[in-house]
Design an enzyme around this catalytic site. Structure first.
Site, PDB file in Angstrom:
ATOM      1  CG  HIS A 318      -2.047   0.945   1.151  1.00 56.63           C
ATOM      2  ND1 HIS A 318      -1.880   2.320   1.183  1.00 56.63           N
ATOM      3  CD2 HIS A 318      -3.386   0.738   1.016  1.00 56.63           C
ATOM      4  CE1 HIS A 318      -3.060   2.901   1.084  1.00 56.63           C
ATOM      5  NE2 HIS A 318      -3.988   1.969   0.982  1.00 56.63           N
ATOM      6  NE  ARG A 338      -3.127   7.775  -1.787  1.00 54.24           N
ATOM      7  CZ  ARG A 338      -3.071   6.740  -2.606  1.00 54.24           C
ATOM      8  NH1 ARG A 338      -2.875   6.922  -3.900  1.00 54.24           N
ATOM      9  NH2 ARG A 338      -3.220   5.518  -2.133  1.00 54.24           N
TER      10      ARG A 338
END
Length: 535
Positions: A318, A338
């Site tokens: 990740h 994000r």
């Protein structure tokens, strides 16, 4: 809060923030992505892989750590247990107490099967509990399972098994409905409409979430349903070997009490492996976002009885694991940060990539920024980049962070970092086991009858990379499917004489291949003894 050596970098980020919020970096071309991955992604680092010397995947490469555990000695000998007097006798045995195992048990129970869960920790001690960002489903008017398929197929480098991926996306809307009816508290507008957002690699807003603790909310609901149905759960008890019958079909497991080390026998007409991932193997020395028991046990159990692996050499790192402070090193910083507007920024205050590239591309971009380009920020135990979280409230307004990602705000707030006002430091963390046991669309392994697999222990659903939100989805879709199909198969199954002959056969193959390691498997729990002694 931050050390003096990167105060200057922090000032550069703050000075460029207003400009960076408006800046829309270009997405990479397909060729640029391939070149980037080949140069910087850990899956492409050939020195970190070994070739399996025997077994169903002889000749395939896997990470060194996984190779050792797949080819290790069994923890037991056949003579250690009495197969003629099982301690448990059920229709469906579920190994693993996370989201996939719980969903499987619920559906098997609904189908009328006598089902039991065995888990080496407690029900809910799983990666499901730690998932944050959300669960995908194409259930809005501008979306469709076909579009979901295209996004996921491309994101997985066109390597997913088409029938598995088709099932994933086609069953997704009903999976959301099922969870909603069970009581999952999804984010909704005042009129009850599900709130959806983008994830990396998605062309539509199809991410359903419960704030930023989606996995915990789903696991809470599934656990309550298991307990309300009074499905037996044998906790702190690990499966250390599968049992076959005289006809070569999976027929149960040898269990080990994690405290007393006593061995028990569970006889079953069908078995479902739902043991989760492998983050605690710490491939290539990476930190991990995974729970304590994620040690690839299901892959070992299946491999030992002849089940094939698919894409076992592919892992997901990740892109945004916490890199500072050290107390939460490697902890997941959800992609939702994000999707709400935060961008990745280097030491110079520059946005260096589109914030919603796929996870493998984003991870490789961060590694490149911190290595060859020299634009990383020193944290005291490595390099990192900024994730500029104050951008979220510049875009969504004051209160957005507390409303949409409260768990992130609390996690960093414990250490004096207010993510509403200052950015955070991130670096890739070992997050997901893309590869696993090879199954057909019904969830049964391709070459061991009556052995089913669901969740992160499966290979092929996502191809060689997974998009955000498709993991919480696959544990529900394939967990439910495995439970239904295993229960149906159990109705037509008569178990033959139990045998552990495969242990001696495996050991003979091991010796013939010249593998002389003293390691035993499954690993069950990580060993941090050496690491502690070196501190």
């Amino acid at each position: 809060m931050y050390a003096k050596e990167f105060q200057q970098s922090l000032q550069a980020v703050e000075a460029a923030r207003e400009q960076n919020v408006a800046f829309e970096p270009a997405r990479m071309t397909a060729q640029q992505k391939e070149d980037l991955l080949a140069a910087y992604h850990p899956d492409y680092k050939q020195s970190e892989f070994a070739v399996l010397q025997f077994g169903p995947n002889k000749g395939d490469k896997v990470p060194h750590e996984l190779c050792e555990t797949l080819q290790a000695k069994s923890r037991i000998k056949a003579s250690d247990v009495d197969l003629t007097a099982p301690d448990y006798d059920v229709d469906v045995l579920v190994i693993g107490g996370g989201g996939a195992g719980s969903a499987a048990a619920i559906e098997a129970h609904e189908a009328g099967a006598n089902v039991m869960i065995v888990t080496k920790l407690r029900i809910g001690d799983a990666n499901t509990m730690m998932a944050e960002g959300g669960i995908q489903a194409a259930d809005k008017p501008n979306d469709s399972p076909a579009i979901h398929f295209v996004d996921a197929f491309g994101g997985g480098h066109f390597a997913a098994k088409r029938d598995l991926l088709a099932k994933l996306v086609c069953d997704a809307p009903e999976a959301i409905q099922w969870l909603n009816e069970l009581g999952v508290e999804f984010d909704k507008t005042e009129d009850g409409t599900m709130v959806t957002t983008h994830g990396g690699g998605t062309s539509r807003k199809r991410m359903h979430a419960a704030k930023d603790y989606s996995g915990a909310e789903i696991m809470r609901t599934l656990r309550d349903e298991v307990l309300n149905r009074q499905i037996p759960v044998i906790d702190f008890t690990a499966a250390v070997e599968l049992i076959l019958d005289e006809n070569g079909r999976c027929a149960g497991a040898v269990l080990m009490n994690m405290e007393t080390k006593d061995l028990l026998v569970a006889r079953a007409k069908t078995v479902i492996i739902a043991t989760g991932g492998a983050g605690r193997m710490h491939y290539q020395g990476f930190p991990t976002s995974n729970h304590y028991g994620a040690t690839a046990d299901g892959l070992v159990l299946g491999y030992r009885v002849g089940a094939k692996l698919l894409y076992a050499e592919t892992l997901q790192y990740h892109p945004t694991g916490a890199a500072f402070p050290s107390q939460i090193f490697g902890a997941l910083v959800t992609e939702k940060v994000r999707s709400l507007g935060a961008k990745l920024v280097n030491a110079k205050g520059e946005v260096f990539m589109h914030p919603l590239e796929t996870r493998d591309v984003a991870a490789a971009s961060i590694i490149r920024e911190c290595s060859d380009r020299g634009n990383g920020i020193s944290t005291g135990h490595g390099k990192a980049v900024w994730l500029d979280t104050p951008m979220i409230e510049m875009i969504g307004g004051e209160g957005t962070i507390e409303k949409r990602i409260p768990a992130m705000m609390r996690m960093f707030g414990r250490y004096g970092i207010d993510i509403r006002k200052e950015p955070i430091l991130v670096y890739p963390t070992l997050h997901y086991q893309n590869g696993g046991l090879d199954i057909n669309v019904d969830g049964q392994t391709t070459n061991v009858e009556n052995l089913y697999v669901a969740g992160e222990a499966v290979g092929g659903i996502h191809g060689r990379n997974r998009l955000m939100g498709n993991s919480l989805l696959d544990i529900i879709v394939f967990g439910r499917s495995a439970g239904k199909n295993a229960a149906a198969k159990a109705k037509d199954t008569t178990v033959g004489a139990l045998t552990l002959d495969h242990i001696a056969k495996f050991e003979a193959e091991r010796k013939a291949a010249g593998v002389d390691s003293d390691a035993v498997s499954p690993k069950l729990l990580p060993d941090y003894t050496k690491a502690r002694s070196e501190i």
